[in-house]
Design a protein around this motif. Structure first.
Motif, PDB file in Angstrom:
ATOM      1  N   ARG A 164      54.667  31.906  31.757  1.00 16.14           N
ATOM      2  CA  ARG A 164      54.272  32.268  33.108  1.00 16.14           C
ATOM      3  C   ARG A 164      53.255  33.410  33.115  1.00 16.14           C
ATOM      4  NH1 ARG A 164      57.404  34.574  37.910  1.00 16.14           N
ATOM      5  NH2 ARG A 164      57.822  36.327  36.559  1.00 16.14           N
ATOM      6  N   GLU A 165      53.568  34.469  32.348  1.00 16.92           N
ATOM      7  CA  GLU A 165      52.698  35.648  32.371  1.00 16.92           C
ATOM      8  C   GLU A 165      51.309  35.309  31.837  1.00 16.92           C
ATOM      9  OE1 GLU A 165      53.845  38.127  33.952  1.00 16.92           O
ATOM     10  OE2 GLU A 165      55.838  37.182  34.048  1.00 16.92           O
ATOM     11  N   ALA A 166      51.274  34.544  30.732  1.00 15.08           N
ATOM     12  CA  ALA A 166      49.978  34.189  30.140  1.00 15.08           C
ATOM     13  C   ALA A 166      49.186  33.297  31.082  1.00 15.08           C
ATOM     14  CB  ALA A 166      50.192  33.484  28.801  1.00 15.08           C
ATOM     15  N   PHE A 167      49.885  32.414  31.796  1.00 12.86           N
ATOM     16  CA  PHE A 167      49.227  31.538  32.773  1.00 12.86           C
ATOM     17  C   PHE A 167      48.522  32.389  33.829  1.00 12.86           C
ATOM     18  CE2 PHE A 167      49.098  29.215  36.772  1.00 12.86           C
ATOM     19  CZ  PHE A 167      48.639  27.961  36.404  1.00 12.86           C
ATOM     20  N   ILE A 168      49.232  33.388  34.338  1.00 12.92           N
ATOM     21  CA  ILE A 168      48.652  34.258  35.371  1.00 12.92           C
ATOM     22  C   ILE A 168      47.492  35.063  34.776  1.00 12.92           C
ATOM     23  CG2 ILE A 168      49.119  36.225  36.881  1.00 12.92           C
ATOM     24  CD1 ILE A 168      52.003  35.088  37.162  1.00 12.92           C
ATOM     25  N   ARG A 169      47.682  35.596  33.549  1.00 14.63           N
ATOM     26  CA  ARG A 169      46.592  36.361  32.914  1.00 14.63           C
ATOM     27  C   ARG A 169      45.346  35.495  32.755  1.00 14.63           C
ATOM     28  NH1 ARG A 169      50.273  38.056  29.129  1.00 14.63           N
ATOM     29  NH2 ARG A 169      49.223  36.969  27.434  1.00 14.63           N
ATOM     30  N   ALA A 170      45.548  34.226  32.373  1.00 17.10           N
ATOM     31  CA  ALA A 170      44.404  33.327  32.176  1.00 17.10           C
ATOM     32  C   ALA A 170      43.669  33.109  33.496  1.00 17.10           C
ATOM     33  CB  ALA A 170      44.871  31.990  31.600  1.00 17.10           C
ATOM     34  N   GLU A 171      44.413  32.873  34.560  1.00 17.48           N
ATOM     35  CA  GLU A 171      43.774  32.654  35.874  1.00 17.48           C
ATOM     36  C   GLU A 171      43.008  33.893  36.316  1.00 17.48           C
ATOM     37  OE1 GLU A 171      43.461  29.924  37.381  1.00 17.48           O
ATOM     38  OE2 GLU A 171      44.807  28.780  36.087  1.00 17.48           O
ATOM     39  N   VAL A 172      43.621  35.047  36.098  1.00 17.35           N
ATOM     40  CA  VAL A 172      42.977  36.303  36.509  1.00 17.35           C
ATOM     41  C   VAL A 172      41.689  36.509  35.701  1.00 17.35           C
ATOM     42  CG1 VAL A 172      43.220  38.809  36.532  1.00 17.35           C
ATOM     43  CG2 VAL A 172      45.113  37.369  37.310  1.00 17.35           C
ATOM     44  N   ALA A 173      41.786  36.289  34.371  1.00 21.49           N
ATOM     45  CA  ALA A 173      40.613  36.513  33.516  1.00 21.49           C
ATOM     46  C   ALA A 173      39.490  35.552  33.883  1.00 21.49           C
ATOM     47  CB  ALA A 173      41.006  36.342  32.050  1.00 21.49           C
ATOM     48  N   LEU A 174      39.817  34.282  34.113  1.00 22.92           N
ATOM     49  CA  LEU A 174      38.782  33.304  34.469  1.00 22.92           C
ATOM     50  C   LEU A 174      38.137  33.672  35.803  1.00 22.92           C
ATOM     51  CD1 LEU A 174      40.366  29.868  33.464  1.00 22.92           C
ATOM     52  CD2 LEU A 174      38.391  30.977  32.439  1.00 22.92           C
ATOM     53  N   ALA A 175      38.957  34.102  36.762  1.00 23.03           N
ATOM     54  CA  ALA A 175      38.418  34.452  38.081  1.00 23.03           C
ATOM     55  C   ALA A 175      37.476  35.648  37.970  1.00 23.03           C
ATOM     56  CB  ALA A 175      39.556  34.762  39.045  1.00 23.03           C
ATOM     57  N   ARG A 176      37.831  36.632  37.104  1.00 28.79           N
ATOM     58  CA  ARG A 176      36.961  37.801  36.923  1.00 28.79           C
ATOM     59  C   ARG A 176      35.656  37.398  36.262  1.00 28.79           C
ATOM     60  NH1 ARG A 176      41.476  41.454  34.629  1.00 28.79           N
ATOM     61  NH2 ARG A 176      42.344  42.280  36.561  1.00 28.79           N
ATOM     62  N   THR A 177      35.766  36.689  35.118  1.00 29.45           N
ATOM     63  CA  THR A 177      34.568  36.309  34.361  1.00 29.45           C
ATOM     64  C   THR A 177      33.639  35.448  35.204  1.00 29.45           C
ATOM     65  OG1 THR A 177      36.017  36.220  32.456  1.00 29.45           O
ATOM     66  CG2 THR A 177      33.807  35.340  32.165  1.00 29.45           C
TER      67      THR A 177
ATOM     68  N   VAL B 152      41.948  30.454  43.378  1.00 29.36           N
ATOM     69  CA  VAL B 152      42.637  31.152  42.286  1.00 29.36           C
ATOM     70  C   VAL B 152      43.985  31.744  42.724  1.00 29.36           C
ATOM     71  CG1 VAL B 152      41.269  33.243  42.667  1.00 29.36           C
ATOM     72  CG2 VAL B 152      42.411  32.901  40.495  1.00 29.36           C
ATOM     73  N   LEU B 153      44.080  32.271  43.964  1.00 24.98           N
ATOM     74  CA  LEU B 153      45.347  32.880  44.375  1.00 24.98           C
ATOM     75  C   LEU B 153      46.451  31.830  44.479  1.00 24.98           C
ATOM     76  CD1 LEU B 153      44.401  35.598  47.016  1.00 24.98           C
ATOM     77  CD2 LEU B 153      44.629  35.779  44.532  1.00 24.98           C
ATOM     78  N   GLU B 154      46.076  30.605  44.866  1.00 22.90           N
ATOM     79  CA  GLU B 154      47.072  29.527  44.914  1.00 22.90           C
ATOM     80  C   GLU B 154      47.584  29.222  43.497  1.00 22.90           C
ATOM     81  OE1 GLU B 154      45.819  25.844  46.908  1.00 22.90           O
ATOM     82  OE2 GLU B 154      47.330  24.803  45.700  1.00 22.90           O
ATOM     83  N   ARG B 155      46.654  29.246  42.528  1.00 24.81           N
ATOM     84  CA  ARG B 155      47.044  28.951  41.142  1.00 24.81           C
ATOM     85  C   ARG B 155      47.926  30.065  40.591  1.00 24.81           C
ATOM     86  NH1 ARG B 155      41.769  26.624  38.089  1.00 24.81           N
ATOM     87  NH2 ARG B 155      43.326  25.510  36.854  1.00 24.81           N
ATOM     88  N   ILE B 156      47.559  31.309  40.917  1.00 23.64           N
ATOM     89  CA  ILE B 156      48.390  32.431  40.470  1.00 23.64           C
ATOM     90  C   ILE B 156      49.779  32.318  41.094  1.00 23.64           C
ATOM     91  CG2 ILE B 156      48.696  34.942  40.651  1.00 23.64           C
ATOM     92  CD1 ILE B 156      45.677  35.221  40.310  1.00 23.64           C
ATOM     93  N   GLY B 157      49.811  31.943  42.390  1.00 22.35           N
ATOM     94  CA  GLY B 157      51.088  31.778  43.086  1.00 22.35           C
ATOM     95  C   GLY B 157      51.947  30.727  42.403  1.00 22.35           C
ATOM     96  N   MET B 158      51.304  29.672  41.908  1.00 19.50           N
ATOM     97  CA  MET B 158      52.031  28.617  41.205  1.00 19.50           C
ATOM     98  C   MET B 158      52.668  29.187  39.933  1.00 19.50           C
ATOM     99  SD  MET B 158      50.365  24.944  40.492  1.00 19.50           S
ATOM    100  CE  MET B 158      51.256  23.683  39.627  1.00 19.50           C
ATOM    101  N   GLY B 159      51.895  30.056  39.242  1.00 15.45           N
ATOM    102  CA  GLY B 159      52.424  30.694  38.037  1.00 15.45           C
ATOM    103  C   GLY B 159      53.605  31.606  38.376  1.00 15.45           C
ATOM    104  N   GLU B 160      53.454  32.374  39.467  1.00 12.32           N
ATOM    105  CA  GLU B 160      54.525  33.303  39.844  1.00 12.32           C
ATOM    106  C   GLU B 160      55.804  32.555  40.197  1.00 12.32           C
ATOM    107  OE1 GLU B 160      52.727  35.592  43.002  1.00 12.32           O
ATOM    108  OE2 GLU B 160      52.188  37.212  41.618  1.00 12.32           O
ATOM    109  N   ALA B 161      55.617  31.343  40.789  1.00 11.10           N
ATOM    110  CA  ALA B 161      56.798  30.596  41.245  1.00 11.10           C
ATOM    111  C   ALA B 161      57.473  29.848  40.090  1.00 11.10           C
ATOM    112  CB  ALA B 161      56.389  29.617  42.334  1.00 11.10           C
ATOM    113  N   PHE B 162      56.786  29.760  38.944  1.00  8.38           N
ATOM    114  CA  PHE B 162      57.331  28.953  37.843  1.00  8.38           C
ATOM    115  C   PHE B 162      58.536  29.621  37.195  1.00  8.38           C
ATOM    116  CE2 PHE B 162      57.365  27.959  33.233  1.00  8.38           C
ATOM    117  CZ  PHE B 162      57.640  26.604  33.310  1.00  8.38           C
ATOM    118  N   ARG B 163      59.590  28.843  37.009  1.00  7.38           N
ATOM    119  CA  ARG B 163      60.778  29.332  36.307  1.00  7.38           C
ATOM    120  C   ARG B 163      61.056  28.393  35.140  1.00  7.38           C
ATOM    121  NH1 ARG B 163      59.684  32.854  38.777  1.00  7.38           N
ATOM    122  NH2 ARG B 163      60.607  33.903  40.551  1.00  7.38           N
TER     123      ARG B 163
END
Ligand SMILES: [Zn+2]
Length: 416
Positions: free
Chosen positions: A369-382, A403-414
């Motif tokens: 989950r954490e890496a998924f969110i980091r990847a989305e954040v990094a791609l959005a920045r770059t 991107v925020l929807e994708r991050i939200g998906m990562g946050e919701a993942f269990r």
């Protein structure tokens, strides 16, 4: 239609396009620091949000402007005697040969459209990327890429026009059927051939080098049931600092390609997440599904164009000599582009559904989950993503969920 009319028409289209671009430019100039959603504030600074807005928002307007430049131009050209004049001018050069006339008209229309679109393409594709420090290319290198792409696109376009004209002259009552079959076959050949025949004209592809990333990717691929040898790295850094990855090919040429801008990044787990997303596309057969969906769309489109041609044949002013007369090319192309623009929300909604499915696959395959969110954040920045895109822009242009929807998906993942 004289040269003056043509110039006036081009000018009018350019003005229309500029008018369409204005709202996007205004949105980009909005002062930064408006309140961001809580998800954005957790991962991005207000400056990053402002940078993303300034880069991305005008792109919506440029995308509309690009279409507004050429669709009205094609429609006016197609609904005036100018089309017949163009055909007759070509026929004077090539003689009474219908196929060569179709080739000549196709080439002339293609070159006219390139000439009209070039300033905007150069600005959006090169100058603006430089302004935002995203391009790593020199102008001559960009022009060389553009030239290769144009020659290739022009050749395909002329082949398509000649093929349509030949089939429509042979089967005036039912040309959409053979044209559809031929297009489907050509699409499969092109998608299958692109990774080995076309893409190497623009980039160098090397198998992902041995090492930590390759070992991780191999483990993921094994989990997804996909051969890991088919993972390549492209030298995208010679063109851009943007990071990306994609799945491409068909029938033995299928592969996953990582931009070197991505595979050089330090965060290995985040790279793994991106690869897993692409494996998700592969495993779900999204390329085949995409071809199937566009084949269904093209079937309807071709019959609509056939009906338009039937109507045009009844208008003496247009001077059409029968089905497959390339005189109707500007009209049919203009109508086709207008329909594609109007149905873009459907195409993009399907694409976003595929992307969500692959994001879910990425989370499931990696469980990170954490890496998924980091990847989305990094791609959005770059890539300077717009963190809060207007709903209409998502509806009309977004092939991926914002991107925020994708991050939200990562946050919701269990993970289970
Ligand atoms: Zn994707």
């Amino acid at each position: 239609m004289g040269r003056g009319t043509l110039l006036a028409l081009t000018g009018a289209c350019a003005l229309l396009a500029a008018a369409a671009a204005l709202p996007g430019l205004r949105a980009a100039w909005e002062a930064p620091g408006r309140t961001l959603p809580a998800t954005a504030e957790r991962y991005f600074t207000p400056e990053e949000a402002a940078r993303g807005r300034a880069y991305t928002r005008p792109r919506y307007a440029f995308a509309i402007a690009g279409r507004l430049l050429i669709i009205p131009f094609l429609l006016v050209l197609g609904l005036s005697p100018a089309g017949a004049a163009l055909r007759d001018a070509v026929a004077r050069i090539v003689g009474p040969r219908p196929l060569l006339t179709a080739v000549g008209v196709g080439l002339a229309v293609f070159l006219l459209l390139q000439a009209i679109g070039f300033p905007l393409t150069f600005y959006v594709g090169y100058l603006r990327e430089k302004t935002f420090s995203l391009s790593t290319q020199t102008a001559p290198a960009w022009l060389w890429d553009y030239l290769k792409g144009t020659v290739l696109g022009g050749a395909l376009f002329v082949i398509a026009v000649a093929g349509w004209s030949a089939l429509a002259r042979r089967f005036p009552e039912a040309w959409p059927l053979p044209a559809w079959g031929a297009t489907l076959l050509l699409t499969i050949l092109l998608v299958g051939g692109a990774p080995v025949l076309i893409d190497p004209l623009f980039n160098t592809f090397t198998p992902l080098p041995e090492g930590d990333l390759r070992a991780r990717v191999a483990a993921l691929a094994a989990r997804a049931g996909i051969p890991a040898g088919e993972i390549y790295q492209a030298d995208a850094s010679r063109r851009t600092v943007k990071a990306n990855a994609y799945v491409t090919g068909l029938l033995g040429t299928s592969r996953i390609v990582l931009y070197d801008t991505l595979s050089r990044a330090a965060d290995r787990e985040a790279q793994e997440v991106v690869v897993a997303h692409e494996l998700g596309h592969w495993r779900a057969g999204h390329i085949w599904k995409g071809i199937g969906l566009s084949a269904a769309g093209l079937f309807v489109l071709f019959w609509l164009l056939w009906a338009v041609e039937r109507q045009a044949l009844r208008i003496p002013l247009l001077g059409l000599k029968g089905a497959g007369d390339p005189t109707s090319l500007p009209l049919l192309l203009g109508v086709a582009l207008a329909i594609l623009l109007l149905t873009a929300p459907i195409q993009h909604a399907l694409s976003r559904a595929f992307e969500r499915e692959s994001d879910a696959a990425s989370l499931e395959l990696t469980g990170q989950r954490e890496a998924f969110i980091r990847a989305e954040v990094a791609l959005a920045r770059t890539n300077r993503a717009d963190l809060t895109p207007p709903a209409w822009a998502v509806f009309w242009f977004y092939t991926h969920p914002p991107v925020l929807e994708r991050i939200g998906m990562g946050e919701a993942f269990r993970p289970d």
